[in-house]
Design a protein around this motif. Structure first.
Motif, short mmCIF file in Angstrom:
data_model
loop_
_atom_site.label_atom_id
_atom_site.label_comp_id
_atom_site.label_asym_id
_atom_site.label_seq_id
_atom_site.Cartn_x
_atom_site.Cartn_y
_atom_site.Cartn_z
N MET A 1 0.84 -1.20 0.00
CA MET A 1 0.00 0.00 0.00
C MET A 1 0.88 1.25 0.00
N MET A 2 0.62 2.16 -0.94
CA MET A 2 1.38 3.40 -1.03
C MET A 2 0.69 4.49 -0.21
N ARG A 3 1.43 5.05 0.75
CA ARG A 3 0.87 6.05 1.67
C ARG A 3 1.13 7.45 1.12
N VAL A 4 0.07 8.27 1.04
CA VAL A 4 0.15 9.55 0.36
C VAL A 4 -0.34 10.69 1.25
N VAL A 5 0.33 11.84 1.14
CA VAL A 5 -0.09 13.09 1.79
C VAL A 5 -0.36 14.11 0.69
N VAL A 6 -1.44 14.87 0.82
CA VAL A 6 -1.82 15.90 -0.16
C VAL A 6 -1.73 17.27 0.50
N ILE A 7 -0.98 18.20 -0.13
CA ILE A 7 -0.76 19.52 0.44
C ILE A 7 -1.16 20.57 -0.59
N ASP A 8 -2.18 21.37 -0.26
CA ASP A 8 -2.68 22.40 -1.17
C ASP A 8 -3.50 23.39 -0.35
N ASP A 9 -3.30 24.67 -0.58
CA ASP A 9 -4.05 25.68 0.18
C ASP A 9 -5.46 25.87 -0.34
N GLU A 10 -5.78 25.34 -1.52
CA GLU A 10 -7.13 25.44 -2.07
C GLU A 10 -7.92 24.18 -1.69
N PRO A 11 -8.91 24.31 -0.82
CA PRO A 11 -9.66 23.13 -0.35
C PRO A 11 -10.26 22.31 -1.48
N LEU A 12 -10.82 22.99 -2.49
CA LEU A 12 -11.45 22.27 -3.60
C LEU A 12 -10.43 21.44 -4.37
N SER A 13 -9.27 22.02 -4.63
CA SER A 13 -8.22 21.31 -5.35
C SER A 13 -7.70 20.14 -4.51
N ARG A 14 -7.55 20.38 -3.23
CA ARG A 14 -7.06 19.32 -2.34
C ARG A 14 -8.03 18.15 -2.30
N ARG A 15 -9.31 18.47 -2.17
CA ARG A 15 -10.31 17.40 -2.13
C ARG A 15 -10.37 16.66 -3.46
N GLY A 16 -10.15 17.39 -4.56
CA GLY A 16 -10.17 16.73 -5.86
C GLY A 16 -9.07 15.70 -6.01
N VAL A 17 -7.86 16.06 -5.57
CA VAL A 17 -6.74 15.11 -5.64
C VAL A 17 -7.01 13.91 -4.74
N ILE A 18 -7.52 14.18 -3.54
CA ILE A 18 -7.80 13.09 -2.60
C ILE A 18 -8.86 12.15 -3.17
N ALA A 19 -9.89 12.71 -3.80
CA ALA A 19 -10.95 11.88 -4.39
C ALA A 19 -10.38 10.98 -5.48
N ARG A 20 -9.48 11.51 -6.31
CA ARG A 20 -8.87 10.69 -7.36
C ARG A 20 -8.03 9.57 -6.76
N LEU A 21 -7.29 9.91 -5.71
CA LEU A 21 -6.41 8.92 -5.08
C LEU A 21 -7.22 7.80 -4.42
N LYS A 22 -8.37 8.12 -3.90
CA LYS A 22 -9.18 7.11 -3.22
C LYS A 22 -9.75 6.07 -4.18
N ARG A 23 -9.69 6.36 -5.49
CA ARG A 23 -10.14 5.37 -6.47
C ARG A 23 -9.06 4.31 -6.75
N GLU A 24 -7.84 4.59 -6.27
CA GLU A 24 -6.73 3.66 -6.50
C GLU A 24 -6.69 2.61 -5.40
N PRO A 25 -6.80 1.32 -5.72
CA PRO A 25 -6.91 0.29 -4.68
C PRO A 25 -5.66 0.11 -3.82
N ASP A 26 -4.50 0.52 -4.34
CA ASP A 26 -3.26 0.33 -3.59
C ASP A 26 -2.71 1.63 -3.01
N VAL A 27 -3.57 2.65 -2.90
CA VAL A 27 -3.16 3.95 -2.38
C VAL A 27 -3.98 4.29 -1.14
N GLU A 28 -3.30 4.79 -0.11
CA GLU A 28 -3.98 5.23 1.11
C GLU A 28 -3.58 6.68 1.39
N VAL A 29 -4.57 7.57 1.43
CA VAL A 29 -4.31 8.96 1.79
C VAL A 29 -4.25 9.03 3.31
N VAL A 30 -3.05 9.28 3.84
CA VAL A 30 -2.86 9.24 5.29
C VAL A 30 -2.88 10.62 5.93
#
Length: 243
Positions: A1-30
């Motif tokens: 499992m690949m552990r990922v952190v998302v850093i962005d001052d724009e909440p909408l952009s940050r949530r968008g990246v997180i949503a895309r990552l959550k579709r990946e079965p081997d990725v965990e947004v930590v």
């Protein structure tokens, strides 16, 4: 499992990246953060494998935050920015990729695939498949082998790909979306959803007003470069020049 952190001052952009990552079965947004300083703290605490980080943020910008991380403890880095002028600096801090906002789905998938390959290489080099160097092509009743060194560019043709090798063309039973991950990234770069080019064959790139570009190969072939791939092309040409 690949552990990922998302850093962005724009909440909408940050949530968008997180949503895309959550579709990946081997990725965990930590974890996530809204600025560079908080991002450094999250990275130090969670020790992720990969970070997606914006560049233009208040206080400590993303580029400075990454540069502040010790190289030996630095995770894989994908920069996400609305501006393309930071790409050379991103390469200098050894970023894995550089995505332009708004993020294209195919380019995002390529970044994740690239991160997987890099993570696998660092943990188990023997399991990483070498890039394709030869292509078996069915020509009538016989099979012909085409060297990757002879290919100038590749275009999608439905679930097939047409290999252009000088004046000759070969139809390969492989969709371009899979083929791009099997080629040597030092030699080939995707410039459009349906086009891959050999970096050494690029003779000229002309920017267009809509942030797309046109590309001329050494043999005179003219190709369109989609704006979502222009930065990837620039990075590939920069690395080729450095090499």
């Amino acid at each position: 499992m690949m552990r990922v952190v998302v850093i962005d001052d724009e909440p909408l952009s940050r949530r968008g990246v997180i949503a895309r990552l959550k579709r990946e079965p081997d990725v965990e947004v930590v974890g996530e953060a809204a600025d560079g300083a908080s991002g450094l703290a999250v990275i130090e605490r969670l020790q992720p494998d990969l970070i997606f980080i914006d560049i233009a943020m208040p206080g400590l910008d993303g580029m400075s935050a990454v540069a502040a991380l010790p190289v030996e403890r630095r995770p894989l880095v994908v920069f996400v920015s609305a501006h393309d002028q930071f790409a050379v600096r991103a390469f200098e801090v050894r970023a894995l990729d550089y995505l332009l906002k708004p993020i294209d789905g195919d380019r995002f998938a390529e970044s994740v695939a690239r991160a997987r390959a890099a993570a696998a290489q660092s943990t188990s080099p023997a399991q990483v498949k070498p890039p394709l160097t030869r292509f078996p092509i069915r020509v009538g009743s016989r099979e012909e082998v085409v060297s990757a060194d002879d290919i100038h560019w590749i275009e999608a043709d439905g679930d097939y790909a047409t290999l252009h090798a000088g004046a000759r063309q070969y139809l390969l039973r492989e969709p371009i979306r899979k083929l791009v991950d099997q080629l040597d990234p030092a030699q080939f770069v995707r410039i459009h959803r349906s086009t891959i080019v050999r970096v050494s064959q690029v003779a000229e790139v002309q920017s267009l007003t809509n942030r797309d570009a046109t590309l001329r190969l050494a043999d005179g072939t003219m190709l369109r470069v989609s704006r979502t791939y222009t930065q990837a092309l620039k990075d590939a040409l920069f690395r080729w020049g450095r090499g």
